[in-house]
Design a protein around this motif. Structure first.
Motif, PDB file in Angstrom:
ATOM      1  N   CYS A 180      -7.565  -5.109   7.588  1.00 10.79           N
ATOM      2  CA  CYS A 180      -7.066  -5.273   6.223  1.00 10.79           C
ATOM      3  C   CYS A 180      -7.935  -6.255   5.451  1.00 10.79           C
ATOM      4  O   CYS A 180      -8.292  -6.002   4.285  1.00 10.79           O
ATOM      5  CB  CYS A 180      -5.610  -5.738   6.243  1.00 10.79           C
ATOM      6  SG  CYS A 180      -4.850  -5.869   4.607  1.00 10.79           S
ATOM      7  N   ASP A 203      -9.410  -1.443  -0.699  1.00  8.57           N
ATOM      8  CA  ASP A 203      -7.981  -1.144  -0.786  1.00  8.57           C
ATOM      9  C   ASP A 203      -7.371  -1.722  -2.062  1.00  8.57           C
ATOM     10  O   ASP A 203      -6.522  -1.089  -2.702  1.00  8.57           O
ATOM     11  CB  ASP A 203      -7.256  -1.694   0.447  1.00  8.57           C
ATOM     12  CG  ASP A 203      -7.717  -1.029   1.741  1.00  8.57           C
ATOM     13  OD1 ASP A 203      -8.372   0.033   1.667  1.00  8.57           O
ATOM     14  OD2 ASP A 203      -7.432  -1.576   2.825  1.00  8.57           O
ATOM     15  N   LEU A 260      -7.749   6.248   4.842  1.00 11.28           N
ATOM     16  CA  LEU A 260      -8.427   4.985   4.557  1.00 11.28           C
ATOM     17  C   LEU A 260      -9.943   5.134   4.668  1.00 11.28           C
ATOM     18  O   LEU A 260     -10.688   4.605   3.842  1.00 11.28           O
ATOM     19  CB  LEU A 260      -7.931   3.894   5.503  1.00 11.28           C
ATOM     20  CG  LEU A 260      -6.495   3.407   5.270  1.00 11.28           C
ATOM     21  CD1 LEU A 260      -6.070   2.451   6.380  1.00 11.28           C
ATOM     22  CD2 LEU A 260      -6.364   2.719   3.913  1.00 11.28           C
ATOM     23  N   TYR A 293      -0.692   4.249  -2.184  1.00 12.80           N
ATOM     24  CA  TYR A 293      -2.072   4.312  -1.703  1.00 12.80           C
ATOM     25  C   TYR A 293      -2.101   4.912  -0.301  1.00 12.80           C
ATOM     26  O   TYR A 293      -2.959   5.739   0.004  1.00 12.80           O
ATOM     27  CB  TYR A 293      -2.686   2.911  -1.717  1.00 12.80           C
ATOM     28  CG  TYR A 293      -4.057   2.818  -1.086  1.00 12.80           C
ATOM     29  CD1 TYR A 293      -5.092   3.662  -1.487  1.00 12.80           C
ATOM     30  CD2 TYR A 293      -4.336   1.875  -0.095  1.00 12.80           C
ATOM     31  CE1 TYR A 293      -6.355   3.575  -0.927  1.00 12.80           C
ATOM     32  CE2 TYR A 293      -5.602   1.773   0.477  1.00 12.80           C
ATOM     33  CZ  TYR A 293      -6.604   2.632   0.052  1.00 12.80           C
ATOM     34  OH  TYR A 293      -7.854   2.548   0.620  1.00 12.80           O
ATOM     35  N   ARG A 315     -12.214   4.416   1.401  1.00 15.15           N
ATOM     36  CA  ARG A 315     -13.164   3.308   1.499  1.00 15.15           C
ATOM     37  C   ARG A 315     -14.600   3.799   1.339  1.00 15.15           C
ATOM     38  O   ARG A 315     -15.438   3.114   0.756  1.00 15.15           O
ATOM     39  CB  ARG A 315     -12.962   2.574   2.821  1.00 15.15           C
ATOM     40  CG  ARG A 315     -11.641   1.815   2.877  1.00 15.15           C
ATOM     41  CD  ARG A 315     -11.264   1.383   4.278  1.00 15.15           C
ATOM     42  NE  ARG A 315     -10.021   0.616   4.277  1.00 15.15           N
ATOM     43  CZ  ARG A 315      -9.393   0.210   5.393  1.00 15.15           C
ATOM     44  NH1 ARG A 315      -9.909   0.512   6.588  1.00 15.15           N
ATOM     45  NH2 ARG A 315      -8.262  -0.483   5.314  1.00 15.15           N
ATOM     46  N   CYS A 375      -5.309   0.315  -5.049  1.00 13.22           N
ATOM     47  CA  CYS A 375      -3.940  -0.105  -5.369  1.00 13.22           C
ATOM     48  C   CYS A 375      -3.854  -0.580  -6.815  1.00 13.22           C
ATOM     49  O   CYS A 375      -2.886  -0.272  -7.529  1.00 13.22           O
ATOM     50  CB  CYS A 375      -3.482  -1.209  -4.417  1.00 13.22           C
ATOM     51  SG  CYS A 375      -3.113  -0.633  -2.750  1.00 13.22           S
ATOM     52  N   LYS A 413       0.829  -1.211   0.000  1.00 13.45           N
ATOM     53  CA  LYS A 413       0.000   0.000   0.000  1.00 13.45           C
ATOM     54  C   LYS A 413       0.861   1.257   0.000  1.00 13.45           C
ATOM     55  O   LYS A 413       0.499   2.281  -0.605  1.00 13.45           O
ATOM     56  CB  LYS A 413      -0.936  -0.006   1.208  1.00 13.45           C
ATOM     57  CG  LYS A 413      -2.042  -1.052   1.120  1.00 13.45           C
ATOM     58  CD  LYS A 413      -2.835  -1.143   2.413  1.00 13.45           C
ATOM     59  CE  LYS A 413      -3.836  -2.296   2.353  1.00 13.45           C
ATOM     60  NZ  LYS A 413      -4.582  -2.466   3.619  1.00 13.45           N
TER      61      LYS A 413
END
Length: 404
Positions: free
Chosen positions: A253, A260, A72, A60, A76, A264, A55
């Motif tokens: 994660c 994510d 994040l 990212y 998201r 990426c 990441k």
């Protein structure tokens, strides 16, 4: 292996893992140090190392650790917005829905190219290819056929009647396939009517397989990037990224692996998109054509005799390196080896320069067989690389030697 060697290796592993942990626990991540560590491989452990490193290397995550949580949360949330606007809402107004406008202004038979229905049908054509590719990703690995613990609740919740991407495919005229080969050397599709949709095993309503998550990621990417769209082989790029996040020891994660992985993958595609543009296939200056030219020159420079031999048997890079380079070796080695290769590729500041060194190393390591074989055998060798006899660490070590 002797007890002494095991003890030494374990001590080295712990020391290396500690280096990663200390670096990732700093307030501002030193990317130069991180690249150096990751280039030699991320350690497999109960601590989420590879996912975090990728990441960061794919830009990212910001280098300031204090910004991770807000970043994040924002990204998201943005992904969920994409799902809602491009899959959930259109799915709720699908042909079988009860809210379909039957006026000519928005009717399935509306001939206007700007009709929402026209776009819907075009999307279905693209979705068919994405669906085929995702269903057959890593067939030897059961992971992608398993149900995810974190399905998209807006789509799979029983009281929220939405046409899923899978159902869109099932309701479209499906095609079966005979063997052919596309520009990447991937098994392609020659279409003829399918006998039954039951040839594909699907999970019960309310569950989603991991391949369905990948299907959603690729569908959204193609919708948000109409200039490129979906190109066969992209599934081989997003698969290892998603797998890395979805199998990470860290629950957060795993829970957000889909979001994510999407960002990426999008970042990575911005770097390698030229390789997927057919218009650049024959270019010596850009895209995959340029990379194959570089590989040919590197082989001729590092091993002139091998370069001459490949020219002698007419073993052109288009026959094998096209797939090697475009798909970042994802079809040439088992998934664990691919993850190790990508540790080095993502940490290479001049990526994807190191990828060409890896390809050159792969050829040099089978030079004996290439000298002893005729054209058909040489083709079989490079199109089905003997990874069982050529260890990935040996390939990477040779690539580093060539680079120096």
């Amino acid at each position: 292996m002797s007890t002494g060697n095991k003890t030494t290796n374990m001590a080295a592993f712990k020391a290396r893992l500690k280096e990663f942990e200390e670096l990732l626990n700093t307030e501002v991540i030193d990317l130069k140090k991180l690249r150096k560590l990751c280039f030699n491989g991320c350690p497999e452990s109960g601590y989420s190392v590879r996912a975090v490193c990728w990441k960061l290397l794919l830009e990212y995550l910001p280098v300031e650790k204090s910004e991770w949580k807000n970043h994040l949360t924002k990204q998201r949330s943005l992904y969920k917005q994409f799902v809602d606007e491009l899959i959930v809402k259109p799915g709720a107004n699908a042909p079988e829905g009860n809210n379909t406008d039957v006026t000519m202004a928005d009717h399935p038979l509306n001939p206007s190219p700007n009709s929402e229905w026209a776009a819907y049908f075009r999307d279905n054509e693209m979705l068919l290819q994405i669906d085929k590719d995702c269903r057959r990703l890593c067939p030897d690995l059961f992971f992608f056929q398993r149900a995810t613990d974190y399905p998209c609740t807006e789509i799979v919740t029983a009281d929220f009647r939405v046409e899923t991407l899978r159902k869109r495919v099932e309701q479209t005229v499906l095609q079966s396939a005979t063997v052919s080969s596309n520009r990447l050397g991937i098994t392609g599709m020659v279409t003829r009517p399918r006998k039954s949709s039951h040839e594909y095993a699907v999970l019960p309503d309310g569950q989603e397989a991991h391949w369905e998550v990948l299907e959603r990621i690729l569908f959204l990417f193609s919708k948000l990037n109409p200039g490129l769209g979906y190109v066969q082989g992209m599934n081989e790029i997003v698969g290892p990224i998603y797998y890395t996040f979805a199998t990470d020891p860290n629950e957060d994660c795993r829970e957000h692996a889909e979001e994510d992985a999407f960002f990426c993958f999008t970042g990575l595609m911005s770097e390698i998109k030229d390789n997927f543009m057919k218009s650049l296939d024959d270019s010596h200056l850009y895209g995959i054509g340029n990379m194959m030219t570089q590989l040919t020159k590197m082989v001729e420079s590092k091993d002139p005799a091998l370069g001459h031999r490949m020219e002698e048997v007419d073993l052109k890079p288009q026959y094998y390196a096209f797939r090697w380079l475009t798909l970042l070796m994802s079809q040439e080695f088992p998934l664990p080896d691919v993850l190790r290769i990508w540790d080095s590729l993502f940490s290479d500041e001049n990526r994807f320069s190191f990828l060409i060194h890896i390809a050159c190393a792969m050829l040099i390591l089978i030079r004996k067989e290439l000298f002893e074989s005729d054209f058909p055998c040489c083709m079989k060798l490079v199109q089905n690389y003997p990874y069982m006899t050529v260890d990935i660490q040996t390939v990477l070590k040779k690539a580093v030697e060539i680079m120096r």
